[in-house]
Motif scaffolding. Sequence first.
Motif, PDB file in Angstrom:
ATOM      1  N   VAL A 132      64.613  24.207  40.254  1.00 59.64           N
ATOM      2  CA  VAL A 132      63.277  23.976  39.688  1.00 59.64           C
ATOM      3  C   VAL A 132      62.464  23.067  40.600  1.00 59.64           C
ATOM      4  CG1 VAL A 132      62.013  22.895  37.784  1.00 59.64           C
ATOM      5  CG2 VAL A 132      63.963  24.373  37.295  1.00 59.64           C
ATOM      6  N   ILE A 133      63.098  22.017  41.098  1.00 57.57           N
ATOM      7  CA  ILE A 133      62.388  21.053  41.933  1.00 57.57           C
ATOM      8  C   ILE A 133      61.836  21.705  43.196  1.00 57.57           C
ATOM      9  CG2 ILE A 133      62.708  19.001  43.376  1.00 57.57           C
ATOM     10  CD1 ILE A 133      64.620  17.954  41.213  1.00 57.57           C
ATOM     11  N   THR A 134      62.587  22.618  43.773  1.00 58.94           N
ATOM     12  CA  THR A 134      62.149  23.261  45.024  1.00 58.94           C
ATOM     13  C   THR A 134      61.311  24.512  44.790  1.00 58.94           C
ATOM     14  OG1 THR A 134      64.228  24.505  45.154  1.00 58.94           O
ATOM     15  CG2 THR A 134      64.127  22.367  46.292  1.00 58.94           C
ATOM     16  N   SER A 135      61.174  24.941  43.509  1.00 57.54           N
ATOM     17  CA  SER A 135      60.482  26.200  43.228  1.00 57.54           C
ATOM     18  C   SER A 135      58.965  26.076  43.204  1.00 57.54           C
ATOM     19  CB  SER A 135      60.931  26.739  41.863  1.00 57.54           C
ATOM     20  OG  SER A 135      60.428  25.908  40.817  1.00 57.54           O
ATOM     21  N   GLY A 136      58.471  24.865  43.016  1.00 61.32           N
ATOM     22  CA  GLY A 136      57.037  24.686  42.857  1.00 61.32           C
ATOM     23  C   GLY A 136      56.578  24.741  41.415  1.00 61.32           C
ATOM     24  N   LEU A 137      57.498  24.981  40.471  1.00 61.79           N
ATOM     25  CA  LEU A 137      57.135  24.948  39.057  1.00 61.79           C
ATOM     26  C   LEU A 137      56.654  23.549  38.674  1.00 61.79           C
ATOM     27  CD1 LEU A 137      59.965  26.878  37.142  1.00 61.79           C
ATOM     28  CD2 LEU A 137      57.514  27.328  36.979  1.00 61.79           C
ATOM     29  N   PRO A 138      55.693  23.463  37.766  1.00 67.85           N
ATOM     30  CA  PRO A 138      55.303  22.136  37.278  1.00 67.85           C
ATOM     31  C   PRO A 138      56.446  21.537  36.454  1.00 67.85           C
ATOM     32  CG  PRO A 138      54.273  23.834  35.946  1.00 67.85           C
ATOM     33  CD  PRO A 138      54.941  24.544  37.095  1.00 67.85           C
ATOM     34  N   PRO A 160      57.280  31.180  33.464  1.00 67.04           N
ATOM     35  CA  PRO A 160      58.352  32.182  33.439  1.00 67.04           C
ATOM     36  C   PRO A 160      59.687  31.583  32.997  1.00 67.04           C
ATOM     37  CG  PRO A 160      57.009  32.446  35.405  1.00 67.04           C
ATOM     38  CD  PRO A 160      56.557  31.176  34.751  1.00 67.04           C
ATOM     39  N   LEU A 161      59.947  30.331  33.372  1.00 64.12           N
ATOM     40  CA  LEU A 161      61.199  29.684  32.976  1.00 64.12           C
ATOM     41  C   LEU A 161      61.246  29.475  31.460  1.00 64.12           C
ATOM     42  CD1 LEU A 161      63.845  28.175  33.406  1.00 64.12           C
ATOM     43  CD2 LEU A 161      62.513  26.153  34.061  1.00 64.12           C
ATOM     44  N   GLN A 205      60.405  21.312  31.717  1.00 63.46           N
ATOM     45  CA  GLN A 205      60.915  22.452  32.488  1.00 63.46           C
ATOM     46  C   GLN A 205      62.331  22.216  33.010  1.00 63.46           C
ATOM     47  OE1 GLN A 205      58.818  25.520  32.953  1.00 63.46           O
ATOM     48  NE2 GLN A 205      58.333  24.346  31.123  1.00 63.46           N
ATOM     49  N   LEU A 206      62.627  20.996  33.435  1.00 60.43           N
ATOM     50  CA  LEU A 206      63.982  20.720  33.909  1.00 60.43           C
ATOM     51  C   LEU A 206      64.996  20.931  32.788  1.00 60.43           C
ATOM     52  CD1 LEU A 206      63.549  17.536  36.146  1.00 60.43           C
ATOM     53  CD2 LEU A 206      64.050  19.867  36.893  1.00 60.43           C
ATOM     54  N   ALA A 207      64.654  20.500  31.561  1.00 62.39           N
ATOM     55  CA  ALA A 207      65.569  20.661  30.434  1.00 62.39           C
ATOM     56  C   ALA A 207      65.722  22.130  30.049  1.00 62.39           C
ATOM     57  CB  ALA A 207      65.086  19.847  29.236  1.00 62.39           C
ATOM     58  N   MET A 208      64.669  22.905  30.200  1.00 63.97           N
ATOM     59  CA  MET A 208      64.790  24.338  29.924  1.00 63.97           C
ATOM     60  C   MET A 208      65.698  25.011  30.944  1.00 63.97           C
ATOM     61  SD  MET A 208      60.963  25.315  28.651  1.00 63.97           S
ATOM     62  CE  MET A 208      60.185  24.331  27.359  1.00 63.97           C
ATOM     63  N   ALA A 209      65.635  24.547  32.185  1.00 69.43           N
ATOM     64  CA  ALA A 209      66.517  25.104  33.217  1.00 69.43           C
ATOM     65  C   ALA A 209      67.969  24.723  32.961  1.00 69.43           C
ATOM     66  CB  ALA A 209      66.067  24.621  34.595  1.00 69.43           C
TER      67      ALA A 209
END
Length: 461
Positions: A87-93, A102-103, A328-332
């Motif tokens: 997630v960190i490297t994907s550019g997602l907020p 999408p995540l 988003q990190l928790a969803m991942a």
Amino acid sequence: MMTDKVRIDSLSANSLPQSNESFLARQAEFESNVRSYPRKLPLAIAKAQGVWLTDVENKQYLDCLAGAGTLALGHNHPDVIQSIQSVITSGLPLHTLDLTTPLKDEFSAYLLSLLPNQGKEYCLQFTGPSGADAVEAALKLAKKATGRSGVISFSGGYHGMTHGALSVTGNLSPKEAVDGMMPEVQFMPYPHQYRCPLGIGGEAGVKALTYYFENLINDVESGVRKPAAVILEAVQGEGGVNPAPVEWLQRIRKVTQEHGILLILDEVQAGFARTGKLFAFEHAGIEPDIIVMSKAVGGGLPLAVLGIKKQFDAWAPGHHTGTFRGNQLAMATGLTTLKILKEERIADKVTEQGEWLKGKLAEMQKRFPVIGHVRGLGLMIGIEIVKPHEAQDHMGCYPADGELSALLQKKCFEAGLILERGGRGGCVLRLLPSLLISNAELEIFLDKFETALLNAGVKPV
């Protein structure tokens, strides 16, 4: 403009204290008196992997607390770490309020597929990232959907420390200094395998409690208005690891359906394979109207979600909000965790290990009669500590021994074993290890626990 970057690994060995005692002294200076775990578990954690913690003095501990059940896969599982890095490297907020990504779409679809009937009758509500806020939302929604204001909860239940959640929590201690609890909360007795609240015990006690609940709802002179909701845990955790009898839970579901009362199942601690089923209520084969999920659903990071039967989704937009609904990190990490739990059939493993461990503890009970009762489901196990040299009550139960339980927790810690206490007076030692704990590590737990018993001065018979 250049700014200095602060990295955890750049902290100088000379800039911080290097003993548990010195770290704890600094924490006492920095933090409020409200902190609790450091008082019982006085360590400063330097590293963690799987079921093992290492403190700043390089001592290792077998962790049977696992973030109060949050870390279903244990500490720093490689797939969970990889999901964070991706997630960190994907550019997602990293922060999205409740906007869609999408995540989030993938996580939502997968989580729904795990709910009863593949989630076809449910929708999701992302709340603030604590179980307590999800409980608050569930209570408010039940009132809004039914137009009624009362709530039935159960003695021994734990639902959180915010205002409404605390109002439906059984523990009296945190309520003592708080006036004006939420009105129209009716508490009822919850079944207990060892200490029947009606003083009957066994199947007769369960039948009496079942009748008591049904009669309260049906009696036109009970003094209790028809509630908006009934909230309960299918296995009480903080209350001393008390599984609900299947027939009792099934009857509550039937009565609430007949009377249009929403049934809220708090699965914050017992959910996601902890009890040997994906959800603890599945042991009774029922479908709640609202499912409260947190802890393991975020894969170790803060996240809380409601599963709501669509017919009761009475919210208007924005009527329960929260800034941090879109972690988003928790969803991942949650998606990774949920996939591992399902695809690797972890619930089956947990069932087998739980039965084996309860059997071993029952054997230990014969040699150490201070172990009054062993209970639980899967890897959610409680060990009630008693005074076997005092008189039994009319049901054959010895008095609870919260003082010895506290001493045993301390001796476990000294032996390199971390576990929590619960139940009335803290008399129950509670096991909530990673669901990936190995059989060999469970053997280590048994060895350390017996060492703690002996070091506490408990004589085997």
